[in-house]
Design a protein around this motif. Sequence first.
Motif, PDB file in Angstrom:
ATOM      1  N   LEU A 171       0.823  -1.219   0.000  1.00 31.43           N
ATOM      2  CA  LEU A 171       0.000   0.000   0.000  1.00 31.43           C
ATOM      3  C   LEU A 171       0.855   1.267   0.000  1.00 31.43           C
ATOM      4  CD1 LEU A 171      -2.642  -1.117   2.654  1.00 31.43           C
ATOM      5  CD2 LEU A 171      -3.085  -0.768   0.224  1.00 31.43           C
ATOM      6  N   ARG A 172       1.974   1.215   0.693  1.00 33.38           N
ATOM      7  CA  ARG A 172       2.871   2.378   0.807  1.00 33.38           C
ATOM      8  C   ARG A 172       4.306   1.941   0.474  1.00 33.38           C
ATOM      9  NH1 ARG A 172       0.164   6.394   3.928  1.00 33.38           N
ATOM     10  NH2 ARG A 172      -2.047   6.060   3.465  1.00 33.38           N
ATOM     11  N   PRO A 173       4.613   1.766  -0.798  1.00 31.61           N
ATOM     12  CA  PRO A 173       5.940   1.271  -1.202  1.00 31.61           C
ATOM     13  C   PRO A 173       7.099   2.135  -0.712  1.00 31.61           C
ATOM     14  CG  PRO A 173       4.406   1.244  -3.046  1.00 31.61           C
ATOM     15  CD  PRO A 173       3.729   1.994  -1.947  1.00 31.61           C
ATOM     16  N   ALA A 174       6.836   3.410  -0.494  1.00 24.68           N
ATOM     17  CA  ALA A 174       7.907   4.304  -0.056  1.00 24.68           C
ATOM     18  C   ALA A 174       8.187   4.175   1.446  1.00 24.68           C
ATOM     19  CB  ALA A 174       7.549   5.752  -0.385  1.00 24.68           C
ATOM     20  N   SER A 175       7.337   3.466   2.156  1.00 27.41           N
ATOM     21  CA  SER A 175       7.528   3.298   3.598  1.00 27.41           C
ATOM     22  C   SER A 175       8.661   2.322   3.882  1.00 27.41           C
ATOM     23  CB  SER A 175       6.237   2.798   4.254  1.00 27.41           C
ATOM     24  OG  SER A 175       5.217   3.765   4.161  1.00 27.41           O
ATOM     25  N   LYS A 176       9.181   2.398   5.105  1.00 27.22           N
ATOM     26  CA  LYS A 176      10.261   1.510   5.525  1.00 27.22           C
ATOM     27  C   LYS A 176       9.888   0.875   6.853  1.00 27.22           C
ATOM     28  CE  LYS A 176      15.215   1.375   6.565  1.00 27.22           C
ATOM     29  NZ  LYS A 176      16.464   2.181   6.675  1.00 27.22           N
ATOM     30  N   ILE A 177       9.965  -0.471   6.919  1.00 28.61           N
ATOM     31  CA  ILE A 177       9.715  -1.170   8.168  1.00 28.61           C
ATOM     32  C   ILE A 177      11.029  -1.218   8.945  1.00 28.61           C
ATOM     33  CG2 ILE A 177       8.882  -3.276   9.260  1.00 28.61           C
ATOM     34  CD1 ILE A 177       6.786  -1.803   7.582  1.00 28.61           C
ATOM     35  N   LEU A 178      11.090  -0.469  10.033  1.00 27.85           N
ATOM     36  CA  LEU A 178      12.326  -0.371  10.802  1.00 27.85           C
ATOM     37  C   LEU A 178      12.610  -1.628  11.607  1.00 27.85           C
ATOM     38  CD1 LEU A 178      12.059   3.283  12.182  1.00 27.85           C
ATOM     39  CD2 LEU A 178      13.254   2.478  10.133  1.00 27.85           C
ATOM     40  N   GLY A 179      11.569  -2.372  11.925  1.00 29.20           N
ATOM     41  CA  GLY A 179      11.779  -3.591  12.696  1.00 29.20           C
ATOM     42  C   GLY A 179      10.474  -4.227  13.122  1.00 29.20           C
ATOM     43  N   GLN A 180      10.557  -5.503  13.497  1.00 30.06           N
ATOM     44  CA  GLN A 180       9.440  -6.249  14.051  1.00 30.06           C
ATOM     45  C   GLN A 180       9.841  -6.745  15.434  1.00 30.06           C
ATOM     46  OE1 GLN A 180       8.087  -9.397  11.488  1.00 30.06           O
ATOM     47  NE2 GLN A 180       7.999  -8.100   9.681  1.00 30.06           N
ATOM     48  N   TYR A 181       8.965  -6.572  16.410  1.00 30.38           N
ATOM     49  CA  TYR A 181       9.276  -6.942  17.792  1.00 30.38           C
ATOM     50  C   TYR A 181       8.139  -7.768  18.365  1.00 30.38           C
ATOM     51  CZ  TYR A 181      12.645  -3.325  16.817  1.00 30.38           C
ATOM     52  OH  TYR A 181      13.625  -2.589  16.214  1.00 30.38           O
ATOM     53  N   GLN A 182       8.513  -8.806  19.122  1.00 25.77           N
ATOM     54  CA  GLN A 182       7.532  -9.771  19.613  1.00 25.77           C
ATOM     55  C   GLN A 182       7.202  -9.621  21.092  1.00 25.77           C
ATOM     56  OE1 GLN A 182      10.413 -11.195  17.695  1.00 25.77           O
ATOM     57  NE2 GLN A 182       9.088 -10.477  16.041  1.00 25.77           N
ATOM     58  N   SER A 183       7.879  -8.737  21.799  1.00 23.85           N
ATOM     59  CA  SER A 183       7.683  -8.653  23.242  1.00 23.85           C
ATOM     60  C   SER A 183       7.744  -7.209  23.727  1.00 23.85           C
ATOM     61  CB  SER A 183       8.765  -9.469  23.967  1.00 23.85           C
ATOM     62  OG  SER A 183      10.046  -8.890  23.750  1.00 23.85           O
ATOM     63  N   ILE A 184       7.267  -7.015  24.954  1.00 24.94           N
ATOM     64  CA  ILE A 184       7.369  -5.701  25.594  1.00 24.94           C
ATOM     65  C   ILE A 184       8.838  -5.339  25.785  1.00 24.94           C
ATOM     66  CG2 ILE A 184       6.904  -4.429  27.725  1.00 24.94           C
ATOM     67  CD1 ILE A 184       4.399  -6.230  28.046  1.00 24.94           C
ATOM     68  N   GLU A 185       9.600  -6.286  26.302  1.00 23.02           N
ATOM     69  CA  GLU A 185      11.015  -6.047  26.592  1.00 23.02           C
ATOM     70  C   GLU A 185      11.784  -5.636  25.337  1.00 23.02           C
ATOM     71  OE1 GLU A 185      14.873  -8.380  28.589  1.00 23.02           O
ATOM     72  OE2 GLU A 185      12.966  -9.420  28.267  1.00 23.02           O
ATOM     73  N   GLU A 244       2.026  -1.815  28.621  1.00 26.88           N
ATOM     74  CA  GLU A 244       3.164  -1.652  29.523  1.00 26.88           C
ATOM     75  C   GLU A 244       4.302  -0.877  28.850  1.00 26.88           C
ATOM     76  OE1 GLU A 244       3.388  -2.654  32.774  1.00 26.88           O
ATOM     77  OE2 GLU A 244       1.250  -3.108  32.578  1.00 26.88           O
ATOM     78  N   ILE A 245       4.359  -0.945  27.520  1.00 30.72           N
ATOM     79  CA  ILE A 245       5.415  -0.242  26.784  1.00 30.72           C
ATOM     80  C   ILE A 245       5.354   1.256  27.056  1.00 30.72           C
ATOM     81  CG2 ILE A 245       6.279   0.339  24.466  1.00 30.72           C
ATOM     82  CD1 ILE A 245       5.218  -2.420  23.560  1.00 30.72           C
ATOM     83  N   PHE A 246       4.128   1.779  27.150  1.00 31.43           N
ATOM     84  CA  PHE A 246       3.958   3.219  27.330  1.00 31.43           C
ATOM     85  C   PHE A 246       4.455   3.696  28.688  1.00 31.43           C
ATOM     86  CE2 PHE A 246       0.846   1.923  24.182  1.00 31.43           C
ATOM     87  CZ  PHE A 246       1.005   2.879  23.198  1.00 31.43           C
ATOM     88  N   LYS A 247       4.575   2.782  29.652  1.00 31.45           N
ATOM     89  CA  LYS A 247       5.072   3.166  30.975  1.00 31.45           C
ATOM     90  C   LYS A 247       6.578   3.429  30.962  1.00 31.45           C
ATOM     91  CE  LYS A 247       1.551   0.598  33.581  1.00 31.45           C
ATOM     92  NZ  LYS A 247       1.327  -0.450  34.603  1.00 31.45           N
ATOM     93  N   SER A 248       7.264   2.827  29.983  1.00 30.87           N
ATOM     94  CA  SER A 248       8.721   2.958  29.911  1.00 30.87           C
ATOM     95  C   SER A 248       9.192   3.888  28.805  1.00 30.87           C
ATOM     96  CB  SER A 248       9.362   1.572  29.694  1.00 30.87           C
ATOM     97  OG  SER A 248       9.011   0.677  30.722  1.00 30.87           O
ATOM     98  N   SER A 270      10.583  -4.417  22.519  1.00 29.00           N
ATOM     99  CA  SER A 270      10.068  -3.155  21.989  1.00 29.00           C
ATOM    100  C   SER A 270      10.612  -1.969  22.757  1.00 29.00           C
ATOM    101  CB  SER A 270       8.532  -3.159  22.035  1.00 29.00           C
ATOM    102  OG  SER A 270       8.004  -4.237  21.316  1.00 29.00           O
ATOM    103  N   VAL A 271      10.602  -2.092  24.094  1.00 34.32           N
ATOM    104  CA  VAL A 271      11.113  -1.011  24.935  1.00 34.32           C
ATOM    105  C   VAL A 271      12.597  -0.772  24.664  1.00 34.32           C
ATOM    106  CG1 VAL A 271      11.640  -0.341  27.316  1.00 34.32           C
ATOM    107  CG2 VAL A 271       9.393  -1.289  26.750  1.00 34.32           C
ATOM    108  N   ALA A 272      13.354  -1.858  24.560  1.00 30.76           N
ATOM    109  CA  ALA A 272      14.793  -1.732  24.301  1.00 30.76           C
ATOM    110  C   ALA A 272      15.058  -1.018  22.979  1.00 30.76           C
ATOM    111  CB  ALA A 272      15.440  -3.116  24.295  1.00 30.76           C
ATOM    112  N   ALA A 273      14.282  -1.378  21.950  1.00 29.13           N
ATOM    113  CA  ALA A 273      14.476  -0.755  20.632  1.00 29.13           C
ATOM    114  C   ALA A 273      14.108   0.724  20.666  1.00 29.13           C
ATOM    115  CB  ALA A 273      13.639  -1.489  19.592  1.00 29.13           C
ATOM    116  N   LEU A 274      13.004   1.054  21.308  1.00 27.98           N
ATOM    117  CA  LEU A 274      12.544   2.440  21.336  1.00 27.98           C
ATOM    118  C   LEU A 274      13.452   3.310  22.210  1.00 27.98           C
ATOM    119  CD1 LEU A 274       8.730   1.685  21.537  1.00 27.98           C
ATOM    120  CD2 LEU A 274       9.893   2.834  19.637  1.00 27.98           C
ATOM    121  N   LEU A 275      13.915   2.765  23.318  1.00 24.59           N
ATOM    122  CA  LEU A 275      14.839   3.524  24.161  1.00 24.59           C
ATOM    123  C   LEU A 275      16.218   3.628  23.523  1.00 24.59           C
ATOM    124  CD1 LEU A 275      13.998   2.218  27.763  1.00 24.59           C
ATOM    125  CD2 LEU A 275      13.348   4.395  26.725  1.00 24.59           C
TER     126      LEU A 275
END
Length: 253
Positions: free
Chosen positions: A23-37, A65-69, A39-44
Motif C-alpha cells: 500500500l505504501r511502497p515508499a515506507s520503511k519497516i524499521l523492525g518487528q518486535y515480539q515482546s514488551i522487553e 506496559e510499553i507506554f510506561k517505559s 520493543s522497549v529496548a528498541a525504542l529507548l
Amino acid sequence: MNIIIIEDELKTAKSLENIILSLRPASKILGQYQSIEGSVAALLGGLQPDLIFMDIQLADGLSFEIFKSVNITCPVVFCTAFDEYSLEAFKSKGIDYVLKPFSKDDISQALRKVDELKNFFQQKVVPELGDLLSKLNTPSGKTSFLVFKNQKYATVQTDDIAFFYIRNDSTSIMCFDKQEFALNQSLDQVTASVAARQFFRVNRQYLVNFKAIKEVEHYFMRKLYVKLLIETPEKLLINKEKSHSFLTWMEER
C-alpha cells in the motif's frame, strides 16, 4: 514513513509488513518486535518511527506496559481481537484499531485515518493508560446473547457458553449443559464482543471459553490439541504460530 510492527505472531507480523509495503511502497519497516522487553529496548535505543502497528496481547504481557517505559510520540494502530469496550475506548481517543483477522482493505483504511489525524496524533497520542488498563484487566465483554429457538426469544448468559463455533456456515452457541442455539452474528463479531480474558479464538471455526478447557496436548507439526469438557464435532487444533499466544493466554489467570 518509518514504521515498526509489535506483534508476537511472526506469520501475522510478516503478513502485515507485506500489506503495508504494497500500500505504501515508499515506507520503511524499521523492525518487528515480539515482546514488551524487546520493543522497549528498541525504542529507548533511539528508534524513531512515524507509525507503530501494535498487538495488545504479547508474549510477556499487555503492550500498554510499553507506554510506561517509553514516551511514544507517533500514532499507534492497534491490531487486535479485543473486546468491544476497548475498541470504543481506542476510537474515542483517536487511536485506530484493526480487528484480526485483518484484510488489505482494513490496513488501507487505518493508514488513511492516520493521515487524516496526523496533526492530532502529534499533540496527543496515547489514551489515559491507567484507566484503560484497569478496565482491560476485568472481563468487560457481553454478558448475554439473544437467541431464537422453538418460536421463542431468550437470552443465554455468556458464562454459560462453553464455545461458539461455525456450523453449516453459521455461528452456533454450545452451552455447558449441551443446549445449542443458532446465532445471527458472525464469529468475528462475537470474538470482538466477548471478553478476551474469557474467550480465545483457537482457529477460524471455534471460539472457546477458558472454563471449558479440560486439557491441552502437543500434536503433530508443533500444533496443540485442545480438549474441552464438552465434546466438539472435530478436533480443536491450534497451529504452531498461534500456540505461544494461546499458552500465554491460559497462563494469565
